[in-house]
Enzyme design. Structure first.
Site, PDB file in Angstrom:
ATOM      1  N   ARG A 155       0.860  -1.200   0.000  1.00  0.00           N
ATOM      2  CA  ARG A 155       0.000   0.000   0.000  1.00  0.00           C
ATOM      3  C   ARG A 155       0.884   1.234   0.000  1.00  0.00           C
ATOM      4  O   ARG A 155       1.784   1.355   0.827  1.00  0.00           O
ATOM      5  CB  ARG A 155      -0.913   0.029   1.225  1.00  0.00           C
ATOM      6  CG  ARG A 155      -1.542   1.416   1.422  1.00  0.00           C
ATOM      7  CD  ARG A 155      -2.652   1.448   2.425  1.00  0.00           C
ATOM      8  NE  ARG A 155      -3.818   0.762   1.933  1.00  0.00           N
ATOM      9  CZ  ARG A 155      -5.057   0.978   2.395  1.00  0.00           C
ATOM     10  NH1 ARG A 155      -5.270   1.834   3.374  1.00  0.00           N
ATOM     11  NH2 ARG A 155      -6.079   0.317   1.904  1.00  0.00           N
ATOM     12  N   HIS A 209      -7.340   0.751  -6.488  1.00  0.00           N
ATOM     13  CA  HIS A 209      -7.550  -0.061  -5.275  1.00  0.00           C
ATOM     14  C   HIS A 209      -8.217  -1.375  -5.714  1.00  0.00           C
ATOM     15  O   HIS A 209      -9.382  -1.640  -5.385  1.00  0.00           O
ATOM     16  CB  HIS A 209      -8.410   0.709  -4.282  1.00  0.00           C
ATOM     17  CG  HIS A 209      -8.353   0.197  -2.871  1.00  0.00           C
ATOM     18  ND1 HIS A 209      -7.534  -0.850  -2.485  1.00  0.00           N
ATOM     19  CD2 HIS A 209      -9.019   0.589  -1.743  1.00  0.00           C
ATOM     20  CE1 HIS A 209      -7.701  -1.071  -1.188  1.00  0.00           C
ATOM     21  NE2 HIS A 209      -8.587  -0.212  -0.712  1.00  0.00           N
ATOM     22  N   GLN A 243      -9.992  -3.943  -3.321  1.00  0.00           N
ATOM     23  CA  GLN A 243     -11.273  -3.410  -2.824  1.00  0.00           C
ATOM     24  C   GLN A 243     -12.382  -3.735  -3.823  1.00  0.00           C
ATOM     25  O   GLN A 243     -13.485  -4.152  -3.437  1.00  0.00           O
ATOM     26  CB  GLN A 243     -11.161  -1.879  -2.646  1.00  0.00           C
ATOM     27  CG  GLN A 243     -12.448  -1.208  -2.228  1.00  0.00           C
ATOM     28  CD  GLN A 243     -12.837  -1.513  -0.789  1.00  0.00           C
ATOM     29  OE1 GLN A 243     -12.027  -1.362   0.113  1.00  0.00           O
ATOM     30  NE2 GLN A 243     -14.079  -1.925  -0.565  1.00  0.00           N
ATOM     31  N   ASP A 294     -17.162   7.253  -1.330  1.00  0.00           N
ATOM     32  CA  ASP A 294     -15.878   7.136  -0.640  1.00  0.00           C
ATOM     33  C   ASP A 294     -15.569   8.512  -0.044  1.00  0.00           C
ATOM     34  O   ASP A 294     -16.263   9.495  -0.347  1.00  0.00           O
ATOM     35  CB  ASP A 294     -14.796   6.700  -1.661  1.00  0.00           C
ATOM     36  CG  ASP A 294     -13.418   6.499  -1.024  1.00  0.00           C
ATOM     37  OD1 ASP A 294     -13.339   6.382   0.217  1.00  0.00           O
ATOM     38  OD2 ASP A 294     -12.418   6.477  -1.768  1.00  0.00           O
ATOM     39  N   CYS A 307     -16.294   1.955   0.865  1.00  0.00           N
ATOM     40  CA  CYS A 307     -15.113   1.113   1.153  1.00  0.00           C
ATOM     41  C   CYS A 307     -14.663   1.257   2.603  1.00  0.00           C
ATOM     42  O   CYS A 307     -13.980   0.380   3.119  1.00  0.00           O
ATOM     43  CB  CYS A 307     -13.986   1.472   0.197  1.00  0.00           C
ATOM     44  SG  CYS A 307     -13.529   3.211   0.278  1.00  0.00           S
ATOM     45  N   ARG A 340     -13.481  -7.920   2.376  1.00  0.00           N
ATOM     46  CA  ARG A 340     -12.076  -7.635   2.041  1.00  0.00           C
ATOM     47  C   ARG A 340     -11.210  -8.830   2.408  1.00  0.00           C
ATOM     48  O   ARG A 340     -10.268  -9.182   1.704  1.00  0.00           O
ATOM     49  CB  ARG A 340     -11.570  -6.391   2.806  1.00  0.00           C
ATOM     50  CG  ARG A 340     -12.214  -5.069   2.452  1.00  0.00           C
ATOM     51  CD  ARG A 340     -12.031  -4.690   1.005  1.00  0.00           C
ATOM     52  NE  ARG A 340     -10.648  -4.789   0.556  1.00  0.00           N
ATOM     53  CZ  ARG A 340      -9.643  -3.952   0.899  1.00  0.00           C
ATOM     54  NH1 ARG A 340      -9.880  -2.916   1.670  1.00  0.00           N
ATOM     55  NH2 ARG A 340      -8.411  -4.126   0.441  1.00  0.00           N
TER      56      ARG A 340
HETATM   57  N1  NVA Z   1      -9.828   6.916  -1.435  1.00  0.00           N
HETATM   58  C1  NVA Z   1      -9.448   6.541  -0.100  1.00  0.00           C
HETATM   59  C2  NVA Z   1      -9.646   5.083   0.095  1.00  0.00           C
HETATM   60  C3  NVA Z   1      -9.348   4.579   1.464  1.00  0.00           C
HETATM   61  C4  NVA Z   1      -9.585   3.106   1.583  1.00  0.00           C
HETATM   62  C5  NVA Z   1      -8.004   6.922   0.157  1.00  0.00           C
HETATM   63  O1  NVA Z   1      -7.166   6.709  -0.726  1.00  0.00           O
HETATM   64  O2  NVA Z   1      -7.722   7.465   1.235  1.00  0.00           O
HETATM   65  N1   CP Z   2     -11.174   0.098   2.477  1.00  0.00           N
HETATM   66  C1   CP Z   2      -9.894   0.117   2.880  1.00  0.00           C
HETATM   67  O1   CP Z   2      -8.951  -0.066   2.095  1.00  0.00           O
HETATM   68  O2   CP Z   2      -9.733   0.350   4.205  1.00  0.00           O
HETATM   69  P1   CP Z   2      -8.357   0.569   4.976  1.00  0.00           P
HETATM   70  O3   CP Z   2      -7.814   1.909   4.545  1.00  0.00           O
HETATM   71  O4   CP Z   2      -8.712   0.523   6.429  1.00  0.00           O
HETATM   72  O5   CP Z   2      -7.414  -0.540   4.579  1.00  0.00           O
END
Ligand code: NVA
Ligand code: CP
Length: 330
Positions: free
Chosen positions: A109, A136, A139, A232, A276, A315
């Site tokens: 990540r 993502h 997800q 989101d 998400c 997930r």
């Molecule tokens: N769009 C959000 C998703 C978090 C799971 C981010 O990148 O922070």
């Molecule tokens: N939806 C998701 O990716 O959550 P986290 O940021 O908690 O991993």
């Protein structure tokens, strides 16, 4: 289905797989979920070691990766971005070659999509994208499983994503929907429309699979007849400087009861709400204490038609499917 073999493959973006392979992962996740519900612990990943490089915060992806691996007998090592030499004292390419000598798979990540690509190219083990600025994909597999659980199918459903239309979650949901023949609407202001390249690619994929992809700027028009209303956060990780502008821009895109009612599908139970997570929906966090509900109101978040916690659980089952499919030779 039985001819599908993803052994040794990385999962960096949805286009790494065909529609059949995506559906195979969704079905495998459903089987692994059922197995776990029956209390059966497996050993499909026995003796394997999984590295987890996280340069951004995570609750779901981190825990899902660990629990999925542990359930099937693998071990995990959490490597916080600032705790290792990754891209700092050592190039990503060198770290990839080192980790590839020790581990069997890597969940990553972080920020640029290019980093996860370099990791995959030089580690020579499966690398899974656990979120970048652009995409993502794990997800989106969980989202497809959640939608299928609720409607018994994917093809022909209407999914409306509403909010920041060019973020990682929107991009991956758009392509995943296109691949499985969903009619997908990205409802977002002009300023946040997805980039031409991704939008064009998703439209072409949708056409091949009997679905459609459309951008609509007006929320009430977009949600009419929707089976899924998905949102989101308005400010993704790494974009904190945009916060005030985004809140102003996206206020009309909040998912609230009048918007859900405009689907016309609440009474017949033909619509679900998805997110998400994490979500700003009125509960007290450092951010929402200051602003109240942002992308979704509390009544929608807590409604019977809200499936956000099933989605979060999924997930784990879907990441497990990705691990099993890419780390074991059937
Ligand atoms: N769009 C959000 C998703 C978090 C799971 C981010 O990148 O922070
Ligand atoms: N939806 C998701 O990716 O959550 P986290 O940021 O908690 O991993």
């Amino acid at each position: 289905m039985s001819e599908i073999n993803l052994y040794g493959k990385s999962f960096l973006t949805l286009s790494d797989f065909t529609t059949e392979e995506i559906l195979y992962l969704v079905n495998l996740a459903a089987e692994l979920k059922e197995k776990k519900k029956q209390g059966i612990r497996g050993n499909l990943l026995e003796g394997l070691n999984i590295a987890m490089i996280f340069e951004k915060q995570s609750t779901r992806t981190r825990c899902a990766t660990s629990v999925a691996a542990w359930d099937e007998g693998a071990r995990t090592e959490y490597l916080g971005g600032s705790e290792i030499h990754f891209g700092a004292k050592e190039s990503v390419k060198d770290s990839a070659r080192v980790l590839g000598r020790m581990f069997d798979g890597i969940m990553y990540r972080g920020f640029e999509q290019e980093i996860v690509e370099i990791l995959a190219e030089h580690s020579s083990i499966p690398v899974w994208n656990g979120l970048t600025d652009e995409t993502h994909p794990t997800q989106a597999i969980a989202d497809l499983l959640t939608i299928k659980e609720n409607f018994g199918k994917l093809q022909g459903l209407k999914v409306v994503y509403i909010g920041d239309g060019r973020n990682n979650v929107a991009n991956s949901l758009m392509l995943a929907s296109a691949m499985v023949g969903i009619n997908f609407i990205n409802c977002t202001p002009k300023e946040l429309e997805p980039c031409e390249k991704m939008l064009g690619a998703a439209k072409a994929v949708a056409k091949e699979n009997g679905g459609s992809v459309e951008v609509i700027n007006e929320p009430m028009d977009a949600v009419e007849g929707a089976n899924v209303v998905y949102t989101d956060v308005w400010v993704s990780m790494g974009e904190e400087a945009e916060k005030e502008h985004r809140i102003e821009l996206l206020k009309p895109y909040q998912v609230n009861m009048p918007l859900m009612e405009a689907t016309g599908n609440i009474a017949s139970k033909d619509v679900i709400f998805m997110h998400c997570l994490p979500a700003f929906h009125d509960h007290k966090t450092k951010v929402s204490k200051e602003c109240g509900a942002l992308e979704v109101t509390d009544d929608v978040f807590e409604a019977e038609f809200s499936k956000v916690f099933d989605e979060a659980e999924n997930r784990m089952h879907t990441i497990k499917a990705v691990q099993v499919a890419t780390l074991t030779n059937p």
